[in-house]
Design an enzyme around this catalytic site. Sequence first.
Site, PDB file in Angstrom:
ATOM      1  N   HIS A 155     -10.972   0.613  -3.417  1.00 52.78           N
ATOM      2  CA  HIS A 155     -10.125   1.692  -2.903  1.00 52.78           C
ATOM      3  C   HIS A 155      -8.894   1.773  -3.789  1.00 52.78           C
ATOM      4  O   HIS A 155      -7.792   1.442  -3.389  1.00 52.78           O
ATOM      5  CB  HIS A 155      -9.742   1.384  -1.446  1.00 52.78           C
ATOM      6  CG  HIS A 155      -9.775   2.604  -0.581  1.00 52.78           C
ATOM      7  ND1 HIS A 155      -8.850   2.867   0.384  1.00 52.78           N
ATOM      8  CD2 HIS A 155     -10.628   3.634  -0.547  1.00 52.78           C
ATOM      9  CE1 HIS A 155      -9.146   4.015   0.980  1.00 52.78           C
ATOM     10  NE2 HIS A 155     -10.212   4.496   0.437  1.00 52.78           N
ATOM     11  N   GLU A 173     -16.362  -3.039  -1.694  1.00 51.72           N
ATOM     12  CA  GLU A 173     -15.990  -1.667  -2.046  1.00 51.72           C
ATOM     13  C   GLU A 173     -14.670  -1.668  -2.799  1.00 51.72           C
ATOM     14  O   GLU A 173     -13.929  -2.647  -2.750  1.00 51.72           O
ATOM     15  CB  GLU A 173     -15.768  -0.862  -0.757  1.00 51.72           C
ATOM     16  CG  GLU A 173     -17.027  -0.311  -0.137  1.00 51.72           C
ATOM     17  CD  GLU A 173     -17.364   1.068  -0.649  1.00 51.72           C
ATOM     18  OE1 GLU A 173     -16.777   1.469  -1.683  1.00 51.72           O
ATOM     19  OE2 GLU A 173     -18.209   1.735  -0.032  1.00 51.72           O
ATOM     20  N   GLN A 197     -10.232   8.029   9.523  1.00 55.26           N
ATOM     21  CA  GLN A 197     -10.774   6.671   9.629  1.00 55.26           C
ATOM     22  C   GLN A 197     -11.419   6.375  10.982  1.00 55.26           C
ATOM     23  O   GLN A 197     -11.310   7.154  11.919  1.00 55.26           O
ATOM     24  CB  GLN A 197      -9.641   5.666   9.400  1.00 55.26           C
ATOM     25  CG  GLN A 197      -9.019   5.770   8.023  1.00 55.26           C
ATOM     26  CD  GLN A 197      -9.980   5.339   6.946  1.00 55.26           C
ATOM     27  OE1 GLN A 197     -10.485   4.227   6.976  1.00 55.26           O
ATOM     28  NE2 GLN A 197     -10.270   6.223   6.009  1.00 55.26           N
ATOM     29  N   GLN A 214      -4.471   8.005   3.672  1.00 56.56           N
ATOM     30  CA  GLN A 214      -4.709   7.871   5.111  1.00 56.56           C
ATOM     31  C   GLN A 214      -4.069   6.605   5.648  1.00 56.56           C
ATOM     32  O   GLN A 214      -3.838   5.664   4.926  1.00 56.56           O
ATOM     33  CB  GLN A 214      -6.205   7.779   5.385  1.00 56.56           C
ATOM     34  CG  GLN A 214      -7.000   8.870   4.763  1.00 56.56           C
ATOM     35  CD  GLN A 214      -8.364   8.381   4.384  1.00 56.56           C
ATOM     36  OE1 GLN A 214      -9.153   8.048   5.254  1.00 56.56           O
ATOM     37  NE2 GLN A 214      -8.639   8.300   3.105  1.00 56.56           N
ATOM     38  N   HIS A 250      -7.450   4.413  -6.149  1.00 58.05           N
ATOM     39  CA  HIS A 250      -6.453   5.480  -6.281  1.00 58.05           C
ATOM     40  C   HIS A 250      -5.562   5.606  -5.055  1.00 58.05           C
ATOM     41  O   HIS A 250      -4.341   5.710  -5.193  1.00 58.05           O
ATOM     42  CB  HIS A 250      -7.128   6.808  -6.628  1.00 58.05           C
ATOM     43  CG  HIS A 250      -7.687   6.810  -8.025  1.00 58.05           C
ATOM     44  ND1 HIS A 250      -8.250   7.901  -8.605  1.00 58.05           N
ATOM     45  CD2 HIS A 250      -7.756   5.815  -8.929  1.00 58.05           C
ATOM     46  CE1 HIS A 250      -8.639   7.591  -9.839  1.00 58.05           C
ATOM     47  NE2 HIS A 250      -8.363   6.320 -10.043  1.00 58.05           N
ATOM     48  N   HIS A 261     -18.589   9.451  -6.303  1.00 53.32           N
ATOM     49  CA  HIS A 261     -18.451   8.421  -5.284  1.00 53.32           C
ATOM     50  C   HIS A 261     -19.740   8.270  -4.467  1.00 53.32           C
ATOM     51  O   HIS A 261     -20.155   7.178  -4.130  1.00 53.32           O
ATOM     52  CB  HIS A 261     -17.285   8.770  -4.363  1.00 53.32           C
ATOM     53  CG  HIS A 261     -16.892   7.656  -3.459  1.00 53.32           C
ATOM     54  ND1 HIS A 261     -15.836   6.826  -3.742  1.00 53.32           N
ATOM     55  CD2 HIS A 261     -17.420   7.216  -2.312  1.00 53.32           C
ATOM     56  CE1 HIS A 261     -15.737   5.924  -2.796  1.00 53.32           C
ATOM     57  NE2 HIS A 261     -16.683   6.138  -1.904  1.00 53.32           N
ATOM     58  N   ASP A 281     -18.857  -0.353   6.748  1.00 56.75           N
ATOM     59  CA  ASP A 281     -20.144  -0.461   6.056  1.00 56.75           C
ATOM     60  C   ASP A 281     -21.009  -1.531   6.727  1.00 56.75           C
ATOM     61  O   ASP A 281     -22.224  -1.388   6.837  1.00 56.75           O
ATOM     62  CB  ASP A 281     -19.929  -0.851   4.589  1.00 56.75           C
ATOM     63  CG  ASP A 281     -19.761   0.368   3.701  1.00 56.75           C
ATOM     64  OD1 ASP A 281     -20.410   1.390   3.975  1.00 56.75           O
ATOM     65  OD2 ASP A 281     -18.978   0.298   2.733  1.00 56.75           O
TER      66      ASP A 281
END
Lengths: 814, 261, 169
Positions: A136, A134, A360, A288, A138, A65, A158
């Site tokens: 996400h 980006e 986060q 999360q 999984h 990653h 980002d």
Amino acid sequence: MKYTTKCETIKILNLSNEQLLELSKKNLLSLSLEEMKVVRNYFKKLKRNPTDIEMETIAQTWSEHCKHKTLTGLIEYTEEENGKKTRRIYNNLLKETIFKASIELNKTWCLSIFKDNAGIIEFDSKNGVAFKVETHNHPSALEPYGGSATGIGGVIRDILGVGLGAKPLANTDVFCLGDPNMEASKIPKGVHHPKRIMKGVVSGVRDYGNKMGIPTVNGTTYFDDGYIVNPLVYCGTMGIIPKNKINKKVEFGDLILVVGGRTGRDGIHGATFSSIQLDKKSAVSAVQIGNPIIEKKVLDAMLKARDLNLYRAVTDCGAGGLSSAVGELGKKIGAVVYLDKVPLKYDGLRPWEIWISEAQERMVFTVSPKNIEKIIEVFEKEDVEAVCIGKFTNDKKLTLTYDGNVVANMDMKFLHNGIPKPTKRAFYKVSEEKIQKPIEMDSSEISSSLASLLADLNICSKEWIIRQYDHEVQGQTVVKPLQGNNIEISGPGDAAVIFPYTVIKGTKKGIVLSNGLNPQYGKINSYKMAASAIEEALRNAVAVGADVRRISILDNFCFGNPNDPEILGSLVRATKACYDVSKAFEVPFISGKDSLHNEYFINGKRYSIPSVLLISAMGVIENVENTVTMPFKKNGNKIFVLGITRNELGGSVFSKISNMKGGAVPNVFPSESKDIMKKIYSAISENLIEACHDCSEGGIAVAVSEMAFSANKGVKIDIDAVNIYSHLECESEGGIRIMTPAEILFSESNGRFIVEIKPNNEEKFKKILGGAVFSEIGYVSDDKEVIFESKRSNVKIQQNSEFLLNSWHNTINL
Amino acid sequence: MKKVKTLILRTAGTNCDYETQSAFELCGAVADRVHINTLIEKKNKIFEYDILVFPGGFSYGDDIASGKILSNEIKNKLGDEIKKYALSGRPIVGICNGFQVLVKIGLLPDPKFFKQIFTLSCNDSDKFECRWVYLKVEKKVRRESNCIWTKNLPDVISLPVAHGEGKFVSGNEKFLDNLNKNSQIVFRYSLKDGSEPEYPLVPNGSIGHVAGICNKKGNIFGLMPHPERYVFTLQHPAREGFNDRYGWGKVIFQNAVDFVI
Amino acid sequence: MFEIEVLTKEGFKNSRGEHVLSDIYGLGIEDITNVEYSTLYVVEGDISFGEIETIASELLTDKVAESYLIRRRDAEGNSEVISKFSDTKETGRLNHNFSVIEVWYKKGVTDTVSESVIKAVKDLGIAKKIKVKTGHKYHLYGKILQKTLLNTVAKKLLANTLIQKYKIH
């Protein structure tokens, strides 16, 4: 070195190879044997065993990653075509393809590429625009709502963390999912139903994006059974940043400030988890829940601090948490962090958990000591927690302490450059594509195919998703995702345009966002999939008024396991297409990301997802008034198709719904297309185009129908007038044949646009087109009937515009 | 000439503050985005301003219910000042989340009463809805209403909505009758020709298709749609407006600014 | 420890419940005829009944469309109702056959609403230190609802057992 009881020593100095691998697996480090050996040797030199926190730091810094080991590693590539094999060694695939194209193109308006959290291009003389996408995947498979919410939350950070922070102006999202209407019995055990995943991921993006006050303006959803177990969730954010805030600086003695959310046990091992295949035991803590309001507070306050010049650098806490953020900022000079100072959500976290937690809504700032009080005050005034947790040093080491004890002490150089380069093998066999047998259909068969195509999941209306997103917040969305001539009916826009008038006072400029992807092509031809994705993204942007000379693109690869030579081979082929097409269109890549290891097991059998390259395009438009939408505007206006229609039905939506065998996947002809794109821009700038629509999935028939029904108008099209290309046919099946009406209507050839022109602009328009391939194919009519006719083949398709609208509109309603 | 000063109250989760600021600036006013903490610290600051705006967004995430935590905070920490400000007759507008706050504090429908008697609850579709709608100003309302915000508008205008909790409801029919009687329902969702709409042109299921109301005096106005997102023709789906450049939303802000002057 | 349940008043639409019901039909389950949704808040701390009533009535409940119930809860999760129905119409519900599924976050999972509630309680002028947990409660109506069916509804629709736990009663 003294360690607290909370920190364990990991004994690796005397481990055998098997034991090293076992350790990597047991502790979810995702490190290979080669990598474990390098770690062991490093600590042998230090004459001590590593601590748990040191092992965790290495594991996450070296994760796929964070390091993109595959795309930057050694690849031995073999390609087979017509029985002939060719070999090539890539020392760094990314640098030798995608990045190379950008370097060679050397556009002065590219302000920051492939080095920060996002790519930045010039907006005007004082400002740049940043864009990042980006994935996400999984986490979204396990907890769709939390997964997609933290996906969008992460990519927004980002943008907040690019340069000294950009102000987000728009979000994009692309999902690849299973059929939401699939029978429950067909879903593997332990996997969420695609409908639940779809509802979850849409709500996640909705709640996070809407609460951040960032309009979600562009995206798509792609359906294929290959994504049932392993769905893909792409999130993107675009933001605007003053040019003088693009560079970060970190100096000896600067303080490290952590701002925003508190650290908890959530998201431990997210970075390494993303390169572990999905299984039922997938690390629970990787999931999360986001809190957009904390992030919104950070955004509001940090822009204030930025404009007061209170910090020198900022970056987000993404994958790898503080470890990654501080490590990245301090890699050239060194840093010390007092882990006991990090604010926690609850007690009981071990030092390594604090260090790599991916909780986060956290950002890390580099602050000169003289500004520390001021900046903390700015944050605290808006109820944002900001705590100094360490400082940057000049010893080129990473030092971590807890309660006064040193718990980690490693060389930055080892951490960031010590990773061994593995060699991976890649193989690709170019399969032959044969033109299908002539598709002979009568009028009524073509008619019903058209309705089925419009209702197909991959063409149908995504309104159910789009309207749940506040795509108009900030008031700057001047070309919207759904486009109509009134507010009752709308059709699918090709791209969105943001007019940032609230940020850049007095500007006339705009920013266009679009995307392109087609996994179906990739099942047959990886090169053409990548090439077509780029072209589609460009066409979409050009269709609303973008200048192809001012468009930049992002690459996002989602592939299966790169240790499988054939999967890696198709990835190599795709990057090759990226280089070729980027160079040919002179459109630079400015940033990108890859998510590999998208595979899963059912009853012990391994499956990979259908590979995807998502291309996201961002362009700058000189004058937002010179933009157009896709619905037809006025009865009697003329309709043109620009570009050549080839017999390219391989991988098309038509081929899927009709179970067609064979067919050639659409190719890309950059010189033809680029010329047309430039001419469309000129024509739009001179106000000569009333409506314009990209021609892609479903071909001319679908594009024209969408333009008609979104305007509640009729249209009459002469199929025989479409410019077709018959060279391909000469080579196939040993004979020349003319394309059949169905082939002309449903072929998905690249490089085509449908354009509506007022009769009295025709002459000027044709003059601009010059030698480009185009033909007049019909006109907008007032009877609300959509008619396609071929006198040559004695075919006439006639459908009511409202009927077509309903076919298109009613598929997705969850 | 006097510069009209507008206070745009923001807090955690406010997100339509910039475009609302731009809208007032476009109408010649000065507009400051002020954080609620600043106001709580210096309560009388509010009286330095001619116009008070509760902008759209998700104050405190709309946790518990939309606008609930912010209205609780205002009521407990700034209650007296806000009430005094409202009764002074100065223009106040609440847009979307701001409307939810005005209703939940009880500034609407009557700041003297200062109690909540209506609410804005979950859309019938149980979904967030972002779309353009038509809004009708009834003839009777046009004649009789004191609303300073909705003057100079045609019978039907269009504006975008974007909300999940916009269904205007009342626990008591009498309250609604009073609104009707006093011409306080200034905006109702409608069709383009002014006739009765259905979902989705009533995006939330509001009783009586209520989209926006004002107090009897006409200085306080709350609405679910977003006029700040339609100050330019460019922002309209078909690029229509009241002239080549400006959208009908601008008229609403201009009305308040002109009222102050 | 107090538990506050916030319910939609009779005569007001319970959109969330209706939505869940249509999702239940989507699972192919037809035994459930109606779903009512209510929100749960557990408040822990040294607070009086008067204070919890203020929190329930002034903060957690919409006076127009909602009513509330306050229960006292012990550590084992047993609870008894200690408030009157703030709207007496609500008592009608208790005469029907229904099952209840409660959904709560597992320990360690961030509960964002709880943080907001704590802030708002302070704004109300109640300065005591409290902990708050939020949950969801679904009343499912139907003749006789089998436990396996309720488990299916809970697992497939209402709770993600990775981060949430559910209780059927």
